[in-house]
Scaffold this motif. Structure first.
Motif, PDB file in Angstrom:
ATOM      1  N   ASP A 415      16.780  70.903  38.182  1.00 10.01           N
ATOM      2  CA  ASP A 415      16.851  69.627  38.930  1.00 10.01           C
ATOM      3  C   ASP A 415      18.191  69.065  38.624  1.00 10.01           C
ATOM      4  O   ASP A 415      18.517  68.862  37.286  1.00 10.01           O
ATOM      5  CB  ASP A 415      15.789  68.895  38.111  1.00 10.01           C
ATOM      6  N   LEU A 416      18.882  68.673  39.575  1.00 15.47           N
ATOM      7  CA  LEU A 416      20.283  67.965  39.447  1.00 15.47           C
ATOM      8  C   LEU A 416      20.072  66.730  39.269  1.00 15.47           C
ATOM      9  O   LEU A 416      21.194  66.071  39.039  1.00 15.47           O
ATOM     10  CB  LEU A 416      21.118  68.547  40.644  1.00 15.47           C
ATOM     11  N   GLY A 417      19.088  65.915  39.531  1.00 12.70           N
ATOM     12  CA  GLY A 417      19.097  64.578  39.332  1.00 12.70           C
ATOM     13  C   GLY A 417      19.857  63.916  40.580  1.00 12.70           C
ATOM     14  O   GLY A 417      20.045  64.567  41.695  1.00 12.70           O
ATOM     15  N   SER A 418      20.113  62.603  40.326  1.00  9.01           N
ATOM     16  CA  SER A 418      20.831  61.899  41.716  1.00  9.01           C
ATOM     17  C   SER A 418      21.738  60.704  40.932  1.00  9.01           C
ATOM     18  O   SER A 418      21.828  60.497  39.776  1.00  9.01           O
ATOM     19  CB  SER A 418      19.765  61.110  42.462  1.00  9.01           C
ATOM     20  N   VAL A 419      22.309  60.335  41.795  1.00  7.79           N
ATOM     21  CA  VAL A 419      23.299  59.168  41.423  1.00  7.79           C
ATOM     22  C   VAL A 419      22.966  57.749  42.309  1.00  7.79           C
ATOM     23  O   VAL A 419      22.814  57.904  43.359  1.00  7.79           O
ATOM     24  CB  VAL A 419      24.874  59.472  42.057  1.00  7.79           C
ATOM     25  N   THR A 420      22.633  56.875  41.632  1.00  3.77           N
ATOM     26  CA  THR A 420      22.326  55.550  42.065  1.00  3.77           C
ATOM     27  C   THR A 420      23.522  54.523  42.008  1.00  3.77           C
ATOM     28  O   THR A 420      24.174  54.526  40.775  1.00  3.77           O
ATOM     29  CB  THR A 420      21.121  54.798  41.389  1.00  3.77           C
ATOM     30  N   GLU A 421      23.759  53.839  43.151  1.00  4.78           N
ATOM     31  CA  GLU A 421      24.719  52.973  42.885  1.00  4.78           C
ATOM     32  C   GLU A 421      24.120  51.346  43.338  1.00  4.78           C
ATOM     33  O   GLU A 421      23.429  51.407  44.333  1.00  4.78           O
ATOM     34  CB  GLU A 421      26.003  53.128  43.940  1.00  4.78           C
ATOM     35  N   SER A 422      24.597  50.450  42.636  1.00  7.27           N
ATOM     36  CA  SER A 422      24.491  49.119  43.020  1.00  7.27           C
ATOM     37  C   SER A 422      25.686  48.240  43.161  1.00  7.27           C
ATOM     38  O   SER A 422      26.376  48.305  42.083  1.00  7.27           O
ATOM     39  CB  SER A 422      23.244  48.308  42.310  1.00  7.27           C
ATOM     40  N   ASN A 423      25.798  47.302  44.062  1.00  7.89           N
ATOM     41  CA  ASN A 423      27.070  46.786  44.110  1.00  7.89           C
ATOM     42  C   ASN A 423      26.887  45.089  44.429  1.00  7.89           C
ATOM     43  O   ASN A 423      26.058  45.045  45.448  1.00  7.89           O
ATOM     44  CB  ASN A 423      28.081  47.336  45.348  1.00  7.89           C
ATOM     45  N   TYR A 424      27.265  44.569  43.561  1.00  3.95           N
ATOM     46  CA  TYR A 424      26.750  42.909  43.721  1.00  3.95           C
ATOM     47  C   TYR A 424      28.286  42.107  43.765  1.00  3.95           C
ATOM     48  O   TYR A 424      28.633  41.885  42.688  1.00  3.95           O
ATOM     49  CB  TYR A 424      26.255  42.704  42.383  1.00  3.95           C
ATOM     50  N   PRO A 425      28.875  41.733  45.015  1.00  7.62           N
ATOM     51  CA  PRO A 425      29.738  40.681  45.085  1.00  7.62           C
ATOM     52  C   PRO A 425      29.378  39.444  45.064  1.00  7.62           C
ATOM     53  O   PRO A 425      28.482  39.032  46.044  1.00  7.62           O
ATOM     54  CB  PRO A 425      30.545  41.216  46.527  1.00  7.62           C
ATOM     55  N   VAL A 426      29.566  38.692  43.939  1.00 11.19           N
ATOM     56  CA  VAL A 426      29.111  37.055  43.573  1.00 11.19           C
ATOM     57  C   VAL A 426      30.053  36.301  43.754  1.00 11.19           C
ATOM     58  O   VAL A 426      30.981  36.583  42.973  1.00 11.19           O
ATOM     59  CB  VAL A 426      28.349  37.397  42.451  1.00 11.19           C
ATOM     60  N   TYR A 427      30.135  35.225  44.738  1.00 13.59           N
ATOM     61  CA  TYR A 427      31.076  34.325  44.785  1.00 13.59           C
ATOM     62  C   TYR A 427      30.385  32.742  44.225  1.00 13.59           C
ATOM     63  O   TYR A 427      29.459  32.399  44.775  1.00 13.59           O
ATOM     64  CB  TYR A 427      31.400  33.918  46.141  1.00 13.59           C
ATOM     65  N   THR A 428      30.968  32.342  43.047  1.00 11.11           N
ATOM     66  CA  THR A 428      30.315  31.186  42.559  1.00 11.11           C
ATOM     67  C   THR A 428      31.338  29.928  42.514  1.00 11.11           C
ATOM     68  O   THR A 428      32.537  30.296  42.302  1.00 11.11           O
ATOM     69  CB  THR A 428      29.989  31.388  41.008  1.00 11.11           C
ATOM     70  N   THR A 429      31.131  28.733  43.089  1.00 14.77           N
ATOM     71  CA  THR A 429      31.869  27.630  43.035  1.00 14.77           C
ATOM     72  C   THR A 429      31.122  26.694  42.234  1.00 14.77           C
ATOM     73  O   THR A 429      29.874  26.169  42.492  1.00 14.77           O
ATOM     74  CB  THR A 429      32.119  27.291  44.332  1.00 14.77           C
ATOM     75  N   PHE A 430      31.983  26.007  41.383  1.00 12.32           N
ATOM     76  CA  PHE A 430      31.255  24.927  40.612  1.00 12.32           C
ATOM     77  C   PHE A 430      32.013  23.679  40.786  1.00 12.32           C
ATOM     78  O   PHE A 430      33.391  23.692  40.396  1.00 12.32           O
ATOM     79  CB  PHE A 430      31.363  25.499  38.871  1.00 12.32           C
ATOM     80  N   ILE A 431      31.565  22.624  40.884  1.00 14.76           N
ATOM     81  CA  ILE A 431      32.279  21.214  41.197  1.00 14.76           C
ATOM     82  C   ILE A 431      31.447  20.234  40.226  1.00 14.76           C
ATOM     83  O   ILE A 431      30.281  20.209  40.457  1.00 14.76           O
ATOM     84  CB  ILE A 431      32.224  20.950  42.521  1.00 14.76           C
ATOM     85  N   GLN A 432      32.272  19.595  39.626  1.00 16.19           N
ATOM     86  CA  GLN A 432      31.638  18.264  38.808  1.00 16.19           C
ATOM     87  C   GLN A 432      32.665  17.213  38.851  1.00 16.19           C
ATOM     88  O   GLN A 432      33.814  17.358  38.691  1.00 16.19           O
ATOM     89  CB  GLN A 432      31.463  18.755  37.396  1.00 16.19           C
ATOM     90  N   ASN A 433      32.310  15.929  39.401  1.00 12.31           N
ATOM     91  CA  ASN A 433      32.924  14.914  39.429  1.00 12.31           C
ATOM     92  C   ASN A 433      32.301  13.744  38.648  1.00 12.31           C
ATOM     93  O   ASN A 433      31.093  13.427  38.865  1.00 12.31           O
ATOM     94  CB  ASN A 433      33.094  14.341  40.985  1.00 12.31           C
ATOM     95  N   LYS A 434      32.983  12.959  37.898  1.00 11.58           N
ATOM     96  CA  LYS A 434      32.143  11.960  37.121  1.00 11.58           C
ATOM     97  C   LYS A 434      33.116  10.840  37.032  1.00 11.58           C
ATOM     98  O   LYS A 434      34.527  10.974  36.877  1.00 11.58           O
ATOM     99  CB  LYS A 434      32.098  12.621  35.767  1.00 11.58           C
ATOM    100  N   ILE A 435      32.588   9.564  37.003  1.00  9.13           N
ATOM    101  CA  ILE A 435      33.567   8.284  36.821  1.00  9.13           C
ATOM    102  C   ILE A 435      32.512   7.622  35.676  1.00  9.13           C
ATOM    103  O   ILE A 435      31.440   7.467  35.910  1.00  9.13           O
ATOM    104  CB  ILE A 435      33.483   7.516  38.387  1.00  9.13           C
ATOM    105  N   GLU A 436      33.305   7.281  34.674  1.00  8.95           N
ATOM    106  CA  GLU A 436      32.823   6.188  33.662  1.00  8.95           C
ATOM    107  C   GLU A 436      33.460   5.197  33.339  1.00  8.95           C
ATOM    108  O   GLU A 436      34.766   4.965  33.722  1.00  8.95           O
ATOM    109  CB  GLU A 436      32.653   7.315  32.302  1.00  8.95           C
TER     110      GLU A 436
END
Length: 950
Positions: A415-436
């Motif tokens: 039994d030679l097994g197998s190769v598994t691949e998972s590819n996750y391209p993640v784009y994160t944008t974080f914005i914070q605006n505050k007036i005090e």
């Protein structure tokens, strides 16, 4: 300290500090030497104190007791060193009403840490998971609250309550403070820690700086790196369109005739990009570019305005070398047979095969901050703005065997097994605006703010692929498997879109009144309001046979040619939308929270801060998605709308150098949007599906008790010791559970309660007490540690039925101890730091049964940094650092084999209660008994950076 003499050397000008140790001197613009003295303390002479026209020059100095008061002792320092932010941080900690610890920008500068996630583990009682997620007092991510400039940060993880602190660069940070208890004026919902990142507004003095750095990693740099086809703008962190997922897809059945195949084939042909083929390249050195600027401007009548801004770009290409994994459905390479009545000993067999591979991480971060403020007398308006954009691509490739494969076939090579691949391209944008705004009217002070926050996290065209191996003579032939009855594997793609928008407003009023000179009081009342709305949309499609005689096929062609669209026809292949019902999840939350607090300074020796905050919380599910047609649920847990959260903190100060603190506060921890989804999420790192309990989660209620002793021997020094206790009702936990196939799933559920006891200590001390000499004066030793014990009471059944039992485990994410040790040399030009961070056995996943949990072995990392400042103004600094000096790896285990003794318990008893420790077994990792689940290394990282200030 009251009554201290503050004199301007050579000018005959001076003043005295008031009862709170504050003072003011009005001087013409220029450079001065200030001398501060008081009986029984060493005199401090501060040189190079610059006073600019129309601006304030803060000078906070800690005096050291004079052990030989018969002789005059004068300590001479320059202004920048005397006002070092380490002292400022400890002074803030000393005066705070709540129990807190922190780290200043100066302390961070002595470490190799480039982001907040890495810096957090330097704080007492704090550790991190993957240098991203925070663990406070051994309590994992969801028990903590992430805050920036007083505003709660939305979760950056669409499927767990997590904030990924690695997205905030240390370049924009003034300090990081972790509060471990709450006062009523804090909009705080935590049981572990309130982690606040503070940024600058009006700088103390003008500055401009630029930094460029590079890094080398022993596992990845100039080594082979696997990747999917890269886009033209990946280095800057933006998609060029190649990962765009088709829109307006509908769930269509696989056509049974050519006549009805038109819509299905037309939809399949929208998938025009090959994001499955794997390419080889090399890992480039890391790159970091930072720019910062700060300006202060004078206005009429001693008013002023100013701003600070920063830009950052960072690119890293790293590799986690996975030696072996048994997560998910990977085959174990060991077998254990427990002792029986006939065989009074156990046997453990270890085989030579391994499920091995690597996780390739490509990260680009681009961001900036701009804060501006104007101060007009006793009124100040501040605007704080932060934008971060992060592209993070993780390609996970493992060569191994499935849990159902025969051990004998694997060992024999059939039994030679197998190769598994998972590819996750993640784009994160974080914005914070505050007036005090901050306004002072004699004894009345008014503070207010309005804030907007947004996190979008888009996983674009994630791909899942299994590469099969076939023996042909002495050769191995690789092919791709297509199976209509399959799901995520062997051949599929997914798209996840997440968006959370937060609006926050607050106003509070503080009024000061005195009963006498020694009995002063503040009364504070206010309101916090929040509206949050989240959207989560998942789409998945799998490659299927269309119109063929079999629902299974093999592909031998290169994928670059096969996925060009020419094979999508009746009698060939197509893409089928699968496993998702409903358009998207949408939910919102409305919170109203008034509070009342009194701050009573009963004398110079005692202070009582007490009050109550009330919180109204309403969650509404607007839309939902499910993986089955009947999986939709609008059932929500029976949560109270209103919660009343009292707190009290008593600080007794027998001397001006010591505090004894007693504290109590009640807090509520709400289920997050991520924990409301009715559709599971596949975690590629843990190789498991994450489910939320469909009966609806309820809020966790924590009662927190603290006792702490603090001693501040002199400026920039501290010794502290504390004990704490927590009682948590309905704690929300991520619990592992083995499904009928023997594969681990993860469920977010409510346990019944948890009780935690702990102790912690901290020290930061100069070595000057060892003798005379400049070197000893500039050497500091540093350390902190926490130890805890927890008892969790859970339910017999996963759905919360069957009664209660005491689980033999801690809470998710906990470890029995953590500690940090350090040595700092802080010279005028040369600097050196050594940091050692360690954590005990950490439950990265608790199990409903022993077989489903995963524990990280004790783990320690040592970092070092050397810096040197060049030129007369010392404005060019070179830093060389090394992270993970001893190449410590990550190793996890499962100790179900240790609990091999079967107990005589009634049917229906929880699985954990049915077993106890077997012969020769312990509660820790046992080498010849327990199963190693995961073993990997991410290497040493050597960094060099140059910072120029002008």
């Amino acid at each position: 300290m009251p009554g201290a003499n503050i004199n301007v050397t050579g000018m005959g000008l001076g003043t005295q500090s008031d009862i709170d140790g504050n003072y003011t001197l009005e001087l013409e613009p220029g450079e001065y030497t200030i001398e501060i003295s008081i009986i029984s303390f060493q005199t401090q002479r501060i040189t190079g104190v610059k006073v600019n026209e129309g601006s304030e020059t803060p000078l906070v100095v800690s005096l050291k007791e004079d052990a030989q008061s018969l002789n005059e002792v004068i300590i001479i320092q320059d202004y920048k060193k005397a006002t070092a932010s380490v002292q400022g941080m400890l002074l803030q900690q000393k005066k705070a009403a709540q129990f807190s610890d922190g780290i200043s920008s100066e302390q961070i500068a002595r470490t190799p840490d480039k982001d907040v996630g890495s810096a957090l583990k330097r704080i007492t009682g704090v550790t991190t998971v993957g240098d991203k997620y925070v663990v406070v007092r051994s309590m994992a991510e969801r028990w903590n609250q992430a805050v920036m400039d007083g505003i709660t940060l939305p979760s950056t993880d669409a499927y767990q309550q997590n904030f990924s602190f690695d997205i905030i660069p240390t370049a924009i940070v003034e300090s990081i403070v972790v509060s471990k208890s709450a006062t009523p004026d804090m909009y705080a919902n935590f049981a572990g820690g309130y982690v606040e990142v503070k940024t600058m507004d009006i700088p103390k003095e003008n500055f401009t700086n630029f930094s460029i750095g590079t890094s080398y990693n022993s596992e990845s740099t100039f080594k082979e790196r696997l990747t999917k086809k890269e886009g033209d703008h990946d280095y800057l962190g933006f998609d060029d369109g190649r990962r765009d997922y088709p829109t307006n897809l509908t769930a269509l059945e696989i056509p049974k005739t050519a006549a009805e195949s038109g819509p299905f084939i037309a939809q399949s042909k929208q998938f025009t990009k090959d994001n499955f083929s794997t390419y080889k390249t090399y890992g480039a050195p890391g790159t970091t570019l930072q720019f910062g600027i700060g300006r202060t401007y004078k206005l009429k009548d001693d008013n002023k305005w100013g701003f600070v801004g920063s830009l950052i770009f960072k690119n890293t290409q790293e590799k986690l070398d996975i030696e072996h994994t048994e997560r998910g459905n990977y085959k174990s390479n060991s077998e254990f047979l427990a002792e029986t009545k006939k065989t009074p000993y156990s046997t453990f067999t270890k085989y030579g095969f391994k499920n091995s591979g690597a996780n390739y991480n490509y990260n680009s971060t681009l961001g900036g901050m701009f804060n501006a403020a104007i101060q007009l007398g006793n009124h100040k308006i501040t605007s704080r703005n932060t934008v971060m954009h992060i592209y993070n691509n993780q390609l996970n490739q493992i060569a191994g065997w499935d849990i159902g494969e025969s051990t004998s076939d694997i060992v024999s090579g059939n039994d030679l097994g197998s190769v598994t691949e998972s590819n996750y391209p993640v784009y994160t944008t974080f914005i914070q605006n505050k007036i005090e705004g901050n306004h002072k009217f004699d004894k009345l002070e008014i503070n207010w703010y309005g804030a907007y926050g947004n996190v979008t996290k888009d996983t674009k065209d994630a791909t899942f692929l299994e590469i099969m191996k076939q023996k042909v003579g002495d050769d191995e032939l690789l092919y791709y498997d297509v199976y209509n009855a399959g799901a995520r594997f062997p051949f599929s793609r997914s798209n996840f879109t997440n968006d959370e928008i937060d609006y926050n407003v607050a106003i509070n009023f503080k009024y000061s009144f005195d009963f006498s000179d020694s009995f002063t009081n503040d009364i504070k009342a206010g309101y916090f309001g929040t509206y949050k709305k989240a959207t989560n949309q998942q789409e998945s499609a799998k490659l299927v046979t269309v119109g063929q005689t079999s629902d299974r096929a093999k592909i031998y062609d290169p994928l670059t040619r096969f996925l060009d669209g020419s094979n999508y026809y009746y009698g060939g292949f197509g893409w089928q939308d699968f496993g998702i019902y409903g358009n998207k999840y949408v939910g919102d939350v409305k919170i109203h929270s008034p509070f009342l607090m009194l701050d009573d300074k009963i004398s110079r020796f005692a202070r009582l801060v007490w009050g109550v905050r009330a919180e109204s919380y309403i969650y509404t599910q607007i839309e939902s998605q499910s993986e089955t047609p009947d999986g939709f649920s609008e059932i929500q847990g029976d949560d109270k709308v209103w919660q009343f959260l009292p707190s009290a903190s008593l600080i007794i100060s027998p001397t001006n150098k010591t505090n004894v603190r007693f504290g109590y506060n009640k807090s509520v921890l709400r289920p997050q949007f991520a924990e409301r989804l009715t559709i599971p999420y596949y975690d590629p790192i843990r190789s498991a599906k994450i489910y939320n309990y469909t009966g609806g989660l309820v809020s966790s209620i924590a009662n927190n008790y603290d006792l702490k002793f603090e001693w501040f021997p002199s400026g920039g020094e501290i010794l502290s010791f504390g004990v704490y206790h927590k009682k948590i009702d309905d704690p929300i936990e991520a619990v592992g559970y083995l499904n009928p196939s023997g594969v681990r799933d993860i469920y977010n559920i409510n346990s019944n309660n948890a009780k935690l006891w702990g102790v912690e200590l901290e020290f930061y001390k100069s070595l000057s007490f060892l003798g005379d000499g400049e070197i000893l004066k500039d050497l500091f030793v540093y350390g902190n540690a926490s130890v805890n014990d927890t008892k969790v009471t859970s339910y017999v059944n996963l759905d919360g039925t069957g009664g209660l039992y005491e689980a033999n485990r801690p809470l998710y994410g906990q470890s029995p101890y953590t500690y940090n040790l350090g040595l700092d040399y802080v010279g005028e030009r040369l600097g050196f730091s050594l940091r050692h961070n360690a954590i005990g056995d950490q439950y990265i996943l608790v199990g409903f049964e022993y077989f489903a949990e995963e524990i990280r072995k004790p783990y320690a990392v040592t970092d070092a940094q050397v810096s040197y400042k060049f030129f007369k103004e010392r404005n060019l600094e070179l830093k060389c650092s090394m992270k993970n000096m001893f190449d410590a790896g990550i190793e996890t285990y499962n100790n179900a084999n240790s609990y091999s003794k079967i107990e005589n318990v009634p049917d229906g008893t929880n699985p954990r209660a049915r077993f106890s420790l077997g012969a020769g077994a312990t509660t820790k990792f046992d080498q010849d008994i327990d199963r190693e689940v995961f073993k990997a290394k991410n290497g040493r990282t050597i960094s060099v950076s140059i910072n120029y200030s002008f």
